[in-house]
Motif scaffolding. Structure first.
Motif, mmCIF file in Angstrom:
data_model
loop_
_atom_site.group_PDB
_atom_site.id
_atom_site.type_symbol
_atom_site.label_atom_id
_atom_site.label_comp_id
_atom_site.label_asym_id
_atom_site.label_seq_id
_atom_site.Cartn_x
_atom_site.Cartn_y
_atom_site.Cartn_z
ATOM 1 N N THR A 257 8.866 -4.340 -12.254
ATOM 2 C CA THR A 257 8.026 -3.745 -13.298
ATOM 3 C C THR A 257 7.978 -2.224 -13.186
ATOM 4 O O THR A 257 7.957 -1.525 -14.201
ATOM 5 C CB THR A 257 6.597 -4.319 -13.263
ATOM 6 N N TRP B 85 10.838 1.763 -20.533
ATOM 7 C CA TRP B 85 9.829 1.933 -21.581
ATOM 8 C C TRP B 85 9.663 3.403 -21.941
ATOM 9 O O TRP B 85 9.623 3.765 -23.114
ATOM 10 C CB TRP B 85 8.487 1.351 -21.131
ATOM 11 N N VAL C 77 12.665 -6.131 -17.459
ATOM 12 C CA VAL C 77 11.972 -6.839 -16.375
ATOM 13 C C VAL C 77 12.602 -8.218 -16.155
ATOM 14 O O VAL C 77 12.862 -8.613 -15.012
ATOM 15 C CB VAL C 77 10.458 -6.968 -16.662
ATOM 16 N N CYS C 78 12.871 -8.933 -17.227
ATOM 17 C CA CYS C 78 13.492 -10.257 -17.098
ATOM 18 C C CYS C 78 14.839 -10.169 -16.408
ATOM 19 O O CYS C 78 15.157 -10.993 -15.541
ATOM 20 C CB CYS C 78 13.643 -10.914 -18.470
ATOM 21 N N GLN C 79 15.638 -9.177 -16.796
ATOM 22 C CA GLN C 79 16.951 -9.020 -16.172
ATOM 23 C C GLN C 79 16.837 -8.684 -14.688
ATOM 24 O O GLN C 79 17.570 -9.227 -13.864
ATOM 25 C CB GLN C 79 17.765 -7.931 -16.890
ATOM 26 N N ALA D 231 11.374 -0.950 -14.487
ATOM 27 C CA ALA D 231 11.504 -1.125 -15.931
ATOM 28 C C ALA D 231 10.583 -0.197 -16.701
ATOM 29 O O ALA D 231 10.821 0.066 -17.884
ATOM 30 C CB ALA D 231 11.221 -2.577 -16.309
ATOM 31 N N LEU E 71 8.238 -1.721 -25.700
ATOM 32 C CA LEU E 71 7.719 -2.855 -24.925
ATOM 33 C C LEU E 71 8.707 -4.009 -24.907
ATOM 34 O O LEU E 71 8.887 -4.667 -23.869
ATOM 35 C CB LEU E 71 6.370 -3.319 -25.491
ATOM 36 N N ALA E 72 9.372 -4.250 -26.022
ATOM 37 C CA ALA E 72 10.386 -5.306 -26.057
ATOM 38 C C ALA E 72 11.538 -4.971 -25.109
ATOM 39 O O ALA E 72 12.009 -5.841 -24.356
ATOM 40 C CB ALA E 72 10.900 -5.502 -27.484
ATOM 41 N N CYS E 73 11.978 -3.723 -25.109
ATOM 42 C CA CYS E 73 13.044 -3.305 -24.188
ATOM 43 C C CYS E 73 12.588 -3.407 -22.731
ATOM 44 O O CYS E 73 13.349 -3.845 -21.862
ATOM 45 C CB CYS E 73 13.485 -1.884 -24.510
ATOM 46 N N TYR E 74 11.366 -3.024 -22.476
ATOM 47 C CA TYR E 74 10.786 -3.143 -21.134
ATOM 48 C C TYR E 74 10.767 -4.609 -20.685
ATOM 49 O O TYR E 74 11.144 -4.928 -19.557
ATOM 50 C CB TYR E 74 9.365 -2.579 -21.148
ATOM 51 N N SER E 75 10.377 -5.497 -21.581
ATOM 52 C CA SER E 75 10.313 -6.919 -21.245
ATOM 53 C C SER E 75 11.673 -7.477 -20.912
ATOM 54 O O SER E 75 11.834 -8.250 -19.951
ATOM 55 C CB SER E 75 9.690 -7.703 -22.403
ATOM 56 N N VAL E 76 12.689 -7.098 -21.692
ATOM 57 C CA VAL E 76 14.056 -7.545 -21.414
ATOM 58 C C VAL E 76 14.516 -6.995 -20.068
ATOM 59 O O VAL E 76 15.122 -7.722 -19.264
ATOM 60 C CB VAL E 76 15.012 -7.111 -22.552
#
Length: 115
Positions: free
Chosen positions: A93, A100, A78-80, A96, A71-76
């Motif tokens: 999303t 995940w 998505v932000c990128q 990304a 989830l942390a990797c997914y969040s990064v």
């Protein structure tokens, strides 16, 4: 029916405890972090210990950790995609989500965890 009652009581008690803890912390934005996921995870693990034993609960806790890392990797990701590549939210999303999947199942395949 007893299992559902146990889940209801354990979940309610643990969610309430985390809500109280979150309310006591400053800033109040921490309350959201402690609202649901950790309390539900603890309730689930406590039920897993009772029903399947501690070895099963350990394996399940590792899969929860892998999911959190994914989830942390997914969040990064998505932000990128949103900030750097200026994609709109839906395509970012969806794209990304592949990150995940790769991270979560890669960790599971590499380190194991599920019983």
């Amino acid at each position: 029916m007893t299992e559902y009652l146990l889940r209801f009581i354990a979940g309610g008690v643990i969610v309430s405890a985390f809500a109280i803890l979150g309310d006591m912390l400053k800033p109040k934005s921490f309350a959201g972090l402690l609202g649901a996921a950790p309390s539900v995870a603890l309730a689930t693990l406590s039920i897993a210990v009772v029903q399947h034993g501690p070895k099963y609960a350990v394996a399940e806790s590792w899969t929860m950790i892998y999911g959190a890392i994914a989830l942390a990797c997914y969040s990064v990701a998505v932000c990128q995609l949103l900030m750097r590549f200026h994609l709109s939210a839906l395509p970012a999303t969806i794209a990304a989500f592949a990150v995940w999947l790769v991270v979560a199942f890669g960790l599971l395949a590499g380190f194991g965890g599920a019983a």
